[in-house]
Design a protein around this motif. Structure first.
Motif, short mmCIF file in Angstrom:
data_model
loop_
_atom_site.label_atom_id
_atom_site.label_comp_id
_atom_site.label_asym_id
_atom_site.label_seq_id
_atom_site.Cartn_x
_atom_site.Cartn_y
_atom_site.Cartn_z
N ALA A 209 0.07 31.48 18.20
CA ALA A 209 -1.23 32.16 18.29
C ALA A 209 -1.05 33.68 18.21
N LEU A 210 0.02 34.20 18.81
CA LEU A 210 0.27 35.63 18.74
C LEU A 210 0.52 36.08 17.30
N VAL A 211 1.23 35.27 16.55
CA VAL A 211 1.48 35.59 15.14
C VAL A 211 0.17 35.70 14.37
N LEU A 212 -0.80 34.85 14.73
CA LEU A 212 -2.09 34.87 14.05
C LEU A 212 -3.00 36.00 14.56
N MET A 229 6.33 34.55 30.67
CA MET A 229 5.51 34.65 29.47
C MET A 229 5.11 36.11 29.18
N ASN A 230 5.09 36.95 30.20
CA ASN A 230 4.93 38.39 29.96
C ASN A 230 6.13 38.92 29.18
N LYS A 231 7.32 38.38 29.47
CA LYS A 231 8.51 38.76 28.70
C LYS A 231 8.39 38.29 27.25
N LEU A 232 7.77 37.12 27.06
CA LEU A 232 7.54 36.64 25.70
C LEU A 232 6.61 37.61 24.96
N LEU A 233 5.53 38.03 25.61
CA LEU A 233 4.62 38.98 24.98
C LEU A 233 5.34 40.27 24.61
N SER A 238 7.74 43.84 20.50
CA SER A 238 8.85 44.70 20.08
C SER A 238 9.58 44.16 18.86
N GLY A 239 9.15 43.00 18.35
CA GLY A 239 9.77 42.42 17.17
C GLY A 239 10.98 41.56 17.45
N ALA A 244 11.51 35.80 21.95
CA ALA A 244 10.19 35.20 22.10
C ALA A 244 10.25 33.69 21.87
N ARG A 245 10.98 33.27 20.84
CA ARG A 245 11.13 31.84 20.57
C ARG A 245 11.85 31.14 21.70
N SER A 246 12.91 31.77 22.20
CA SER A 246 13.69 31.17 23.28
C SER A 246 12.81 30.88 24.50
N LEU A 247 11.96 31.83 24.86
CA LEU A 247 11.07 31.65 26.01
C LEU A 247 10.01 30.59 25.72
N GLN A 248 9.48 30.59 24.49
CA GLN A 248 8.48 29.57 24.14
C GLN A 248 9.10 28.18 24.15
#
Length: 309
Positions: A209-212, A229-233, A238-239, A244-248
């Protein structure tokens, strides 16, 4: 008097869909809300909440109970949280309007309305008309549509609903999109107005969803996974897609495990009790209490995945 809807801050970031604290006898327990707010802000870094929604068993509460909870959340969160969004959707239009008027009185930061699920709107036109009737009694409060087709059975695409909605509902400020149809979600984002927020509600698909272009997310797992999930954001912004994938993927593994042993509001609530140390009590029937072995199994998986970082 409440601020104009246009002056409210845009709703972004993580929003915890709150559980409703009950006593062991099944009555609303307001004494836990203060500690709950402190836990979210201090331990999870979550500064906005969505009250009386699905996670909060809102449709199993009386109108009086929903007022009591909304008022207490708004009062105790004042100066501590950024936004308290109150869900006012009901199967009765009159009940929804009553709750919307009450939200104005308690100075809620926004209201949300789910589609009625017994007599269902069959078209975007009928759904817009229903939402307009609720929003009209609270014109100063930012208004959000709560899209949850899997539970409501209302399969009107959210992107269809948005067509011309700002004319009918000047206070309209966005969608809580709790569906897995990323085509529809993407179309909502692509037609969004500058002051609207489209917030994603399927926690295990947050990164997609973030990608979209999601402006934020509303979900139950942010009650106890908010800090991660704040770390994921942050990683996404930051690219750092690998992080981000690891946390998801960790969140997905937890949810997949939970689903295997049985994951509903009751089990989710018990996991929150176990992780947070709060006493939020059991769910309300017809949702059944969580079997102890399920809670232990899911908590162990949670600790394995998230306790090291």
């Amino acid at each position: 008097m409440a601020q104009s809807a246009g002056k409210k801050l845009k709703l972004t970031g993580l929003v915890a869909a709150t559980f409703t604290p009950f006593t062991s006898q099944g009555e609303v327990n307001l004494s836990e809300i203060g500690p709950y707010i402190d836990y979210l802000t201090e331990k999870q870094g979550v500064n906005s909440v969505f009250v009386n929604g699905t996670t909060g068993e809102g449709m199993s509460l009386s109108v009086a109970e929903r007022k009591l909870l909304a008022e207490d959340w708004c009062r105790k969160a004042k100066g501590k949280m950024e936004q308290v969004i109150v869900h006012v959707g009901c199967t009765s239009l009159k009940d929804s309007q009553e709750l919307a008027r009450h939200a104005v009185e308690i100075e809620a930061d926004g209201i949300a309305v789910i589609a009625p699920s017994f007599f269902k709107p069959r078209s975007a036109e009928s759904l817009r008309a229903y939402l307009q009737q609720v929003a009209a009694v609270a014109p100063t409060v930012p208004f959000y549509y709560y899209h949850l087709p899997a539970l409501t059975g209302v399969n009107v695409p959210a992107s269809d609903l948005l067509d011309g909605i700002e004319t009918l509902i000047p206070s309209f400020r966005g969608v809580k999109f709790s569906g897995s149809d990323l085509l529809d979600f993407g179309q909502c984002i692509s037609h969004v107005q500058l002051d609207w927020s489209v917030l994603y509600g399927v926690d295990e698909q947050l990164l997609a969803a973030l990608v979209l272009g999601a402006h934020g997310a509303v979900g139950s797992t942010y009650n106890y996974l908010g800090s991660h999930m704040n770390k994921l954001l942050s990683a996404f912004e930051s690219g750092n897609l690998a992080q981000a994938r690891s946390l998801q993927f960790k969140m997905q593994e937890l949810i997949r495990h939970a689903v295997k042993v049985g994951f509903d509001v009751g089990v989710n609530k018990q996991l929150m009790n176990e992780v947070s140390g709060l006493q939020l009590g059991p769910p309300r029937l017809p949702v059944m209490p969580c079997p102890q072995e399920h809670a232990v199994s899911i908590k162990q998986k949670y600790q394995h995945l998230f306790s090291t970082h």
